[in-house]
Design a protein around this motif. Sequence first.
Motif, PDB file in Angstrom:
ATOM      1  N   ALA A  92      26.271  -2.029 -64.703  1.00  0.00           N
ATOM      2  CA  ALA A  92      26.135  -0.633 -64.286  1.00  0.00           C
ATOM      3  C   ALA A  92      24.673  -0.251 -64.091  1.00  0.00           C
ATOM      4  N   GLU A  93      23.799  -0.779 -64.936  1.00  0.00           N
ATOM      5  CA  GLU A  93      22.380  -0.428 -64.852  1.00  0.00           C
ATOM      6  C   GLU A  93      21.792  -0.856 -63.513  1.00  0.00           C
ATOM      7  N   THR A  94      22.163  -2.049 -63.048  1.00  0.00           N
ATOM      8  CA  THR A  94      21.658  -2.521 -61.756  1.00  0.00           C
ATOM      9  C   THR A  94      22.176  -1.647 -60.621  1.00  0.00           C
ATOM     10  N   ILE A  95      23.475  -1.371 -60.643  1.00  0.00           N
ATOM     11  CA  ILE A  95      24.061  -0.526 -59.603  1.00  0.00           C
ATOM     12  C   ILE A  95      23.374   0.834 -59.571  1.00  0.00           C
ATOM     13  N   ASP A  96      23.221   1.449 -60.732  1.00  0.00           N
ATOM     14  CA  ASP A  96      22.612   2.778 -60.788  1.00  0.00           C
ATOM     15  C   ASP A  96      21.165   2.757 -60.307  1.00  0.00           C
ATOM     16  N   ALA A  97      20.431   1.701 -60.666  1.00  0.00           N
ATOM     17  CA  ALA A  97      19.025   1.611 -60.258  1.00  0.00           C
ATOM     18  C   ALA A  97      18.906   1.474 -58.746  1.00  0.00           C
ATOM     19  N   VAL A  98      19.777   0.647 -58.160  1.00  0.00           N
ATOM     20  CA  VAL A  98      19.754   0.471 -56.703  1.00  0.00           C
ATOM     21  C   VAL A  98      20.072   1.792 -56.004  1.00  0.00           C
ATOM     22  N   LEU A  99      21.105   2.478 -56.481  1.00  0.00           N
ATOM     23  CA  LEU A  99      21.501   3.724 -55.831  1.00  0.00           C
ATOM     24  C   LEU A  99      20.467   4.827 -56.043  1.00  0.00           C
ATOM     25  N   GLU A 100      19.809   4.823 -57.174  1.00  0.00           N
ATOM     26  CA  GLU A 100      18.763   5.826 -57.402  1.00  0.00           C
ATOM     27  C   GLU A 100      17.620   5.637 -56.407  1.00  0.00           C
TER      28      GLU A 100
ATOM     29  N   HIS B 254      30.009  -4.975 -51.862  1.00  0.00           N
ATOM     30  CA  HIS B 254      30.090  -4.050 -50.733  1.00  0.00           C
ATOM     31  C   HIS B 254      30.130  -2.597 -51.199  1.00  0.00           C
ATOM     32  N   VAL B 255      30.704  -2.362 -52.360  1.00  0.00           N
ATOM     33  CA  VAL B 255      30.830  -0.986 -52.815  1.00  0.00           C
ATOM     34  C   VAL B 255      29.456  -0.351 -53.048  1.00  0.00           C
ATOM     35  N   VAL B 256      28.480  -1.141 -53.459  1.00  0.00           N
ATOM     36  CA  VAL B 256      27.125  -0.612 -53.641  1.00  0.00           C
ATOM     37  C   VAL B 256      26.535  -0.232 -52.285  1.00  0.00           C
ATOM     38  N   ASN B 257      26.715  -1.108 -51.301  1.00  0.00           N
ATOM     39  CA  ASN B 257      26.211  -0.823 -49.963  1.00  0.00           C
ATOM     40  C   ASN B 257      26.873   0.418 -49.378  1.00  0.00           C
ATOM     41  N   GLN B 258      28.168   0.571 -49.624  1.00  0.00           N
ATOM     42  CA  GLN B 258      28.887   1.722 -49.072  1.00  0.00           C
ATOM     43  C   GLN B 258      28.397   3.025 -49.686  1.00  0.00           C
ATOM     44  N   CYS B 259      28.125   3.018 -50.976  1.00  0.00           N
ATOM     45  CA  CYS B 259      27.587   4.219 -51.625  1.00  0.00           C
ATOM     46  C   CYS B 259      26.209   4.566 -51.073  1.00  0.00           C
ATOM     47  N   PHE B 260      25.393   3.537 -50.841  1.00  0.00           N
ATOM     48  CA  PHE B 260      24.076   3.741 -50.238  1.00  0.00           C
ATOM     49  C   PHE B 260      24.225   4.361 -48.854  1.00  0.00           C
TER      50      PHE B 260
END
Length: 596
Positions: free
Chosen positions: A36-44, A109-115
Amino acid sequence: MPQYNPPLRDLQFVLHEVLDAVGTLKQLPPHADVDAETIDAVLEEGGKFARDVVAPLNPVGDAEGCTLDAASHEVTTPTGFKDAYARYVEGGWPALSCDPDFGGQGLPHVVNQCFYEMLNGANQAWTMYPGLSHGAYEALHAHGSDEQKRLYLPKLTSGEWTGTMCLTEPQCGTDLGLLRTKAEPQADGTYRLTGNKIFISAGEHDMAENIVHLVLARLPDAPSGSKGISLFVAPKFSVNPDGSLGARNGIYCGGLEHKMGIHGNATAQIVLDGAVGSLVGQPHKGLAAMFVMMNAARLGVGMQSLGLTEVAYQNAAAYAKERLQMRSLSGAKSPEQPADPIIVHPDVRKMLLTARAYAEGGRALAVFTTLLLDQELASDDETVRADAGDLVALLTPIVKAFLTDNAWIATSACLQVFGGHGYVREWGMEQFVRDARINMIYEGTNTIQSLDLLGRKVLGDNGAKLKKLGKLIAGFVEDEGVVESMQEFVNPLADLGEKVTKLSTEIGMKAFQNPDEVGAAAVDYLRVVSHLVFAYLWARMAKVALEKEGSGDPFYTAKLATARFYFAKLLPETAALIRSARAGAAPLMAMDAALF
């Protein structure tokens, strides 16, 4: 000028608290180490890029548009677009979810889609350039030869080159069976492409050194109709075996469309004058290969409208808290001021809550669908892959059509909140409305999405995919149906599930007698099924909010209020839609065409 703030808190809520994205992703071998920390950092960081770099260019792009030099066929994008794209590439953003074998970061892909939701909220027209590139990457990754992958994927992954999809022609839009572009085989194994394409988003620009066009065309021996279409890759500049650029190819921009919205994106008329291309996949099987890109684009268009819904809501809510007009019907709420802020008025709140409910519900649907896509692509369990793939197929037309219809409703409502100021350009609201309108049309009109859902995805397999969705919903209803606090959400969900089953069967029976019954019911049907999916996701969000309401965090209080609004004020439209769908084809087809 309108402002945009990335909805990070709500993204984290959906990803981690409602859908447990990390728990799902850890079951997939390529993503076993994700956290979760990686995902949140990327999206931030992605949110900062969207807010600080891309969003300020949105009104600039709308005002300036793109400029074509008729002599050179070169297109200049609006001020700042090229520099922002250079920063996008420098930051490694194009590579987020791409294959590490081609220089990608391999994130889900879900990280890219949120971005991409955030990029679209900041500036849809700009985001279309990298968005289409990602679709071209997916198509070549799935169907390209080893040589095509070697030549094109590293550059698409890095963002040094961009991509397009060249489908539409003057005489054919959705009906690609009417396509006329020709592909003549050459002695060296290449093909010469000749024809004209229109409405090619990002078809020509100055933001990257090369543009990789994926082109649908017909071979000389091609059968008629859609079964005779092949797919080719034809770059703007030819690519030498060592990856360097060669001569200018015979594919160029003959004109730019003058559009209602998305002015910052170059919607090009593309001329193929003996352009050299190579075949992607098998002869006459191009439509199936292009569907990889088309389905990615349909999910992407849903993200465009989700972004617009969010940014329109943000600005309308901020305005409603400050704009003073009249007094509350129940008595002055700000007696120290000459009038109350318009947020005290019930109908203003209805408009704001409509936009908010559609934004937050749409976000849950987007994440839910993309998590399923990650499972389809990366699970080592064949059953998981198959089930996830069926649900992605079912949900794709819903993401495209429901989210874009809702964005049109929401952006229009948010403009209305501004009153006369909403109609004035400087506030930015009218741009959101104009930009939102195209999303209901391109990548398959929403009527086409509705026919796809009802005709292919539901009736086409006797409801097998729909039953898989129904099983998920039934399991949730069974688990939560005994919880008193969940009754207000579970009961209408269960009721609508039963009605959808009955309606699907009824339309299927009528369609056996008259196929027009599918066309007559499809648009209403898609919206009903879409509400079923929304109700399921809103009930799941309400469950988490109820469990955490006692924390004192106002986020959960607001989430529950929005959930209750959705179930009370938006879900009931399904009653009218079901009645309309049942009215059938007769009221539509009875009048002779000459009388129109």
